[in-house]
Design a protein around this motif. Structure first.
Motif, PDB file in Angstrom:
ATOM      1  N   ASP A  39       0.872  -1.314   0.001  1.00  0.00           N
ATOM      2  CA  ASP A  39       0.054  -0.066   0.014  1.00  0.00           C
ATOM      3  C   ASP A  39       0.885   1.236  -0.026  1.00  0.00           C
ATOM      4  N   VAL A  40       1.992   1.281   0.766  1.00  0.00           N
ATOM      5  CA  VAL A  40       2.851   2.780   0.917  1.00  0.00           C
ATOM      6  C   VAL A  40       3.531   2.480  -0.528  1.00  0.00           C
ATOM      7  N   PHE A  41       3.916   1.760  -1.252  1.00  0.00           N
ATOM      8  CA  PHE A  41       4.624   1.843  -2.569  1.00  0.00           C
ATOM      9  C   PHE A  41       3.412   2.339  -3.428  1.00  0.00           C
ATOM     10  N   SER A  42       2.259   1.789  -3.505  1.00  0.00           N
ATOM     11  CA  SER A  42       1.125   2.494  -4.436  1.00  0.00           C
ATOM     12  C   SER A  42       0.803   3.986  -4.082  1.00  0.00           C
ATOM     13  N   LEU A  43       1.073   4.242  -2.642  1.00  0.00           N
ATOM     14  CA  LEU A  43       0.752   5.431  -2.313  1.00  0.00           C
ATOM     15  C   LEU A  43       1.775   6.301  -3.101  1.00  0.00           C
ATOM     16  N   GLY A  44       2.990   5.898  -2.992  1.00  0.00           N
ATOM     17  CA  GLY A  44       4.114   6.856  -3.555  1.00  0.00           C
ATOM     18  C   GLY A  44       4.006   6.682  -5.235  1.00  0.00           C
ATOM     19  N   ALA A  45       3.523   5.764  -5.715  1.00  0.00           N
ATOM     20  CA  ALA A  45       3.260   5.727  -7.077  1.00  0.00           C
ATOM     21  C   ALA A  45       2.170   6.839  -7.474  1.00  0.00           C
ATOM     22  N   THR A  46       1.350   6.853  -6.592  1.00  0.00           N
ATOM     23  CA  THR A  46       0.035   7.639  -6.782  1.00  0.00           C
ATOM     24  C   THR A  46       0.704   9.114  -6.616  1.00  0.00           C
ATOM     25  N   LEU A  47       1.384   9.505  -5.718  1.00  0.00           N
ATOM     26  CA  LEU A  47       1.933  10.775  -5.627  1.00  0.00           C
ATOM     27  C   LEU A  47       2.739  11.085  -6.808  1.00  0.00           C
ATOM     28  N   TYR A  48       3.677  10.132  -7.125  1.00  0.00           N
ATOM     29  CA  TYR A  48       4.430  10.187  -8.217  1.00  0.00           C
ATOM     30  C   TYR A  48       3.592  10.972  -9.576  1.00  0.00           C
ATOM     31  N   ALA A  49       2.411  10.253  -9.709  1.00  0.00           N
ATOM     32  CA  ALA A  49       1.822  10.390 -10.804  1.00  0.00           C
ATOM     33  C   ALA A  49       1.203  11.731 -10.597  1.00  0.00           C
ATOM     34  N   ALA A  50       1.029  12.167  -9.492  1.00  0.00           N
ATOM     35  CA  ALA A  50       0.258  13.539  -9.138  1.00  0.00           C
ATOM     36  C   ALA A  50       1.248  14.514  -9.555  1.00  0.00           C
ATOM     37  N   ILE A  51       2.741  14.345  -9.193  1.00  0.00           N
ATOM     38  CA  ILE A  51       3.638  15.348  -9.558  1.00  0.00           C
ATOM     39  C   ILE A  51       4.314  15.204 -10.939  1.00  0.00           C
ATOM     40  N   GLU A  52       4.419  14.126 -11.463  1.00  0.00           N
ATOM     41  CA  GLU A  52       4.878  13.845 -12.867  1.00  0.00           C
ATOM     42  C   GLU A  52       3.999  13.909 -13.897  1.00  0.00           C
ATOM     43  N   GLY A  53       2.578  13.480 -13.676  1.00  0.00           N
ATOM     44  CA  GLY A  53       1.716  13.484 -14.638  1.00  0.00           C
ATOM     45  C   GLY A  53       1.578  12.253 -15.277  1.00  0.00           C
ATOM     46  N   ARG A  54       2.226  11.013 -14.903  1.00  0.00           N
ATOM     47  CA  ARG A  54       2.242   9.673 -15.296  1.00  0.00           C
ATOM     48  C   ARG A  54       2.586   8.757 -14.158  1.00  0.00           C
ATOM     49  N   SER A  55       2.162   7.407 -14.688  1.00  0.00           N
ATOM     50  CA  SER A  55       2.690   6.443 -13.750  1.00  0.00           C
ATOM     51  C   SER A  55       4.154   6.108 -13.871  1.00  0.00           C
ATOM     52  N   PRO A  56       4.553   5.345 -12.688  1.00  0.00           N
ATOM     53  CA  PRO A  56       6.161   5.226 -12.731  1.00  0.00           C
ATOM     54  C   PRO A  56       6.404   4.040 -13.497  1.00  0.00           C
ATOM     55  N   TRP A  57       5.318   3.186 -13.782  1.00  0.00           N
ATOM     56  CA  TRP A  57       5.477   2.187 -14.761  1.00  0.00           C
ATOM     57  C   TRP A  57       5.210   2.447 -16.301  1.00  0.00           C
ATOM     58  N   GLY A  58       5.257   3.787 -16.523  1.00  0.00           N
ATOM     59  CA  GLY A  58       4.856   4.257 -18.036  1.00  0.00           C
ATOM     60  C   GLY A  58       3.289   4.478 -18.175  1.00  0.00           C
ATOM     61  N   SER A  59       2.940   5.059 -19.216  1.00  0.00           N
ATOM     62  CA  SER A  59       1.592   5.411 -19.480  1.00  0.00           C
ATOM     63  C   SER A  59       0.822   4.045 -19.893  1.00  0.00           C
ATOM     64  N   GLY A  60       1.244   2.927 -20.088  1.00  0.00           N
ATOM     65  CA  GLY A  60       0.246   1.849 -20.757  1.00  0.00           C
ATOM     66  C   GLY A  60       0.088   1.804 -22.108  1.00  0.00           C
ATOM     67  N   GLU A  61       0.569   2.967 -22.767  1.00  0.00           N
ATOM     68  CA  GLU A  61       0.219   3.013 -24.138  1.00  0.00           C
ATOM     69  C   GLU A  61       1.209   1.546 -24.865  1.00  0.00           C
ATOM     70  N   ASP A  62       2.295   1.216 -24.549  1.00  0.00           N
ATOM     71  CA  ASP A  62       2.821   0.155 -24.995  1.00  0.00           C
ATOM     72  C   ASP A  62       2.460  -1.302 -24.430  1.00  0.00           C
ATOM     73  N   GLY A  63       1.350  -1.212 -23.984  1.00  0.00           N
ATOM     74  CA  GLY A  63       0.670  -2.429 -23.378  1.00  0.00           C
ATOM     75  C   GLY A  63       0.798  -2.486 -21.878  1.00  0.00           C
ATOM     76  N   PRO A  64      -0.006  -3.701 -21.392  1.00  0.00           N
ATOM     77  CA  PRO A  64      -0.054  -3.967 -20.026  1.00  0.00           C
ATOM     78  C   PRO A  64       1.205  -4.750 -19.535  1.00  0.00           C
ATOM     79  N   PHE A  65       1.776  -5.542 -20.666  1.00  0.00           N
ATOM     80  CA  PHE A  65       2.912  -6.532 -20.346  1.00  0.00           C
ATOM     81  C   PHE A  65       4.043  -5.814 -19.998  1.00  0.00           C
ATOM     82  N   ALA A  66       4.221  -4.417 -20.665  1.00  0.00           N
ATOM     83  CA  ALA A  66       5.505  -3.803 -20.688  1.00  0.00           C
ATOM     84  C   ALA A  66       5.525  -3.160 -19.103  1.00  0.00           C
TER      85      ALA A  66
END
Length: 592
Positions: free
Chosen positions: A183-210
């Motif tokens: 949960d703490v990691f996902s909170l960090g990823a959520t705050l990352y998205a809030a300040i960076e404008g994207r997920s830390p694992w990429g936008s998903g445009e290159d597919g879910p497996f990436a």
């Protein structure tokens, strides 16, 4: 006036809808206040009950309050606090990346909510921007507890990866059970998205497996806008759970402007093996791409032919693609390879509690004729979650070669309350795991020479015959494996398709007149529902399957060629049966 649910809640405005549920703003007529009502679609009322039970024990100012759960007819509704707010996801979409001080305020509130949940032994398991509501004055509240779980009732016999791909913790992507540190990691990823404008694992445009590969490897994209806030994000998103601060510590980090903690000592270093192939499961009620069980994590590129049906798609064995282990937790599964067409496999699961059976059908199909979005060559699409309908639940995905896999589950006997979507997701999960290591298996034993599997359905009707019915010559549209064919010219459509059935002549479930077409036995009848249509089912050959058949079903089967004609301008299906019969007579002359 809107519909009134349970005699008390008047629906005012639909707020959101996804493959599993729908959310409404409503008015509590008894107390005169606005509330939110969430209804599960299909059979997933169990998720509503879970969310109600967990939410009832949480009274935190930064968690959306659960008021009640009510039943209205066959539907179960969750009643929660209504908040005039946007999700954090919508906020970032509308306003762009947020400034650091605002992200800290929002994050501290969420961390406080998680600290309270964790102290009660509750794991949220799907912290993401879409599950954070933010008011105009920046009050933040966690919502959607549908997949939250008490730690003492975690599953045994294999971890379940749950969470949204863009925000899932590495250990969960690697197959471990979600915990407080996840949960703490996902909170960090959520705050990352809030300040960076994207997920830390990429936008998903290159597919879910990436995204899944990046998550399992624990290598988020470097922060570009975070500045001095970057070390805090790095601490929350540390690769190893033991290196992350607890939720209560995160509150201090975000409010006191304290330095990020150093790597924690004492963790024994060890080599980690990434999960080789993983399985997907979904637990999202409203929108979001949510996954369950280990999906895919490798340290090298995908094997040749991975995520495709290989050079000969029609030679793929759909039954060999199904992992029975994915269904054994529900009961006793039985594979019957001798039904429907040659790209289809049906598994019947007798439920462990003896309440009935669920049938799960896997179909290999060709590309969509009119895809909702253009396919990207060489890349898989996202898993599709259509709304449950007609008492069944479907899950589908387009592969890297544009072919598709569709999995559909429906109750057979006394199984109306079975979690159908979970069946479909479990089977598709096993297929995806196999696909990650190369093409799906081919048939160990080729179908016999006499089988319709070797026949081109489009070759059974000539141009003169089809143009005579359509009024104009039209190029046919060949289906997957050449096992079905369609000719269209408004208002008429001609279809030829192959199937394997229980003997149809004496089957009361196959309505229609028993006739002879040439030397063949056939059944002719209007097709119920939809546009006016009539179909003729022609018996190609009766045979005894090599493999055992499902207990209680006939010991022999029939290969069937079905020819039908549909006419949107016809008075009814009966009016088309003479035309369908004339088509069948041509077809029979060309059958091998």
């Amino acid at each position: 006036m809107g519909r009134v649910v349970a005699g008390r809640y008047r629906l005012e405005e639909e707020l959101g809808r996804g493959g599993m549920g729908v959310v409404w703003r409503a008015v509590d007529l008894e107390l005169g206040r606005q509330v939110t009502l969430k209804r599960a679609l299909g059979e997933d009322a169990g998720q509503i009950r879970r969310e109600a039970r967990i939410g009832a024990g949480l009274l935190h100012s930064n968690v959306v309050t659960v008021f009640d759960t009510v039943v209205d007819g066959d539907a179960q509704w969750l009643v929660t606090e209504y908040l005039a707010a946007r999700s954090l996801e919508e906020l970032v979409d509308d306003e762009g990346p947020l400034p650091e001080d605002r992200v800290r305020r929002i994050g501290a509130q969420l961390a406080s909510a998680l600290a309270d949940m964790h102290s009660r032994g509750i794991i949220h398991r799907d912290v993401k921007p879409g599950n954070v509501l933010v008011t105009a004055d920046d009050v933040a509240k966690l919502t959607d507890l549908g997949i939250a779980r008490w730690t003492e009732v975690t599953r045994t016999g294999g971890a379940q990866l749950t969470g949204t791909l863009g925000y899932v913790a590495p250990e969960v992507a690697d197959g471990a059970e979600a915990g407080a540190a996840s949960d703490v990691f996902s909170l960090g990823a959520t705050l990352y998205a809030a300040i960076e404008g994207r997920s830390p694992w990429g936008s998903g445009e290159d597919g879910p497996f990436a995204q899944m590969r990046r998550a399992a490897a624990g290598r988020p994209a470097p922060a570009e806008r975070a500045g001095p806030f970057a070390p805090v994000l790095a601490a929350l998103m540390a690769r190893h759970p033991a290196d992350r601060p607890g939720a209560a510590e995160v509150v201090t980090l975000l409010t006191a402007d304290a330095p990020a903690p150093l790597r924690r000592p004492g963790r024994r270093l060890r080599r980690r093996l990434l999960a080789g192939a993983a399985v997907l499961a979904v637990a999202a009620l409203v929108a979001g791409f949510v996954v369950g069980r280990p999906l895919w994590a490798t340290t090298t590129g995908a094997p040749a032919g991975a995520n495709t049906l290989g050079p000969d798609p029609a030679g793929t064995d759909p039954c060999a693609a199904i992992s029975l282990n994915s269904l054994t937790s529900f009961g006793e599964p039985f594979v019957d390879p001798e039904v429907l067409n040659f790209g289809t496999c049906v598994v019947t699961t007798t439920l462990a509690d003896g309440t009935g059976q669920v049938q799960t059908r896997l179909d290999l199909t060709g590309p969509l004729r009119y895809p909702p979005r253009p396919p990207v060559p060489g890349k898989m699409g996202e898993i599709e979650y259509p709304e449950a309908h007609d008492g069944s639940c479907e899950r589908a995905i387009s592969l890297a070669d544009a072919n598709r896999i569709v999995v559909t589950s429906h109750p057979v006997t006394r199984a109306q309350n079975a979690p159908l979507c979970t069946f479909s997701e479990a089977v598709l999960s096993g297929v995806l795991a196999t696909l990650a290591n190369g093409p799906l298996p081919r048939r160990a034993q080729p179908l016999p020479d006499w089988s319709l599997a070797h026949v081109d359905a489009c070759g059974l009707l000539d141009d003169a015959t089809t143009s005579g019915v359509l009024g104009q010559a039209k190029e046919p549209d060949r289906g997957f494996g050449r096992w079905n064919c369609t000719w269209e010219h408004d208002p008429r459509t001609i279809t030829v398709e192959f199937s394997r059935e229980w003997p149809i002549e004496a089957d009361e479930d196959v309505p229609g007149d028993r006739i002879r077409v040439g030397t063949r036995t056939a059944v002719i009848a209007p097709v119920p529902g939809g546009h006016p249509e009539c179909a003729v089912k022609v018996v190609h050959r009766s045979y005894t399957p090599v493999l055992p058949v499902l207990r209680g079903t006939p010991s022999h089967r029939e290969e069937i060629a079905v020819v039908s004609v549909e006419d949107t301008a016809a008075a009814g299906g009966d009016a088309l049966c003479a035309t369908a019969r004339s088509l069948a007579e041509v077809l029979v002359r060309r059958l091998p």
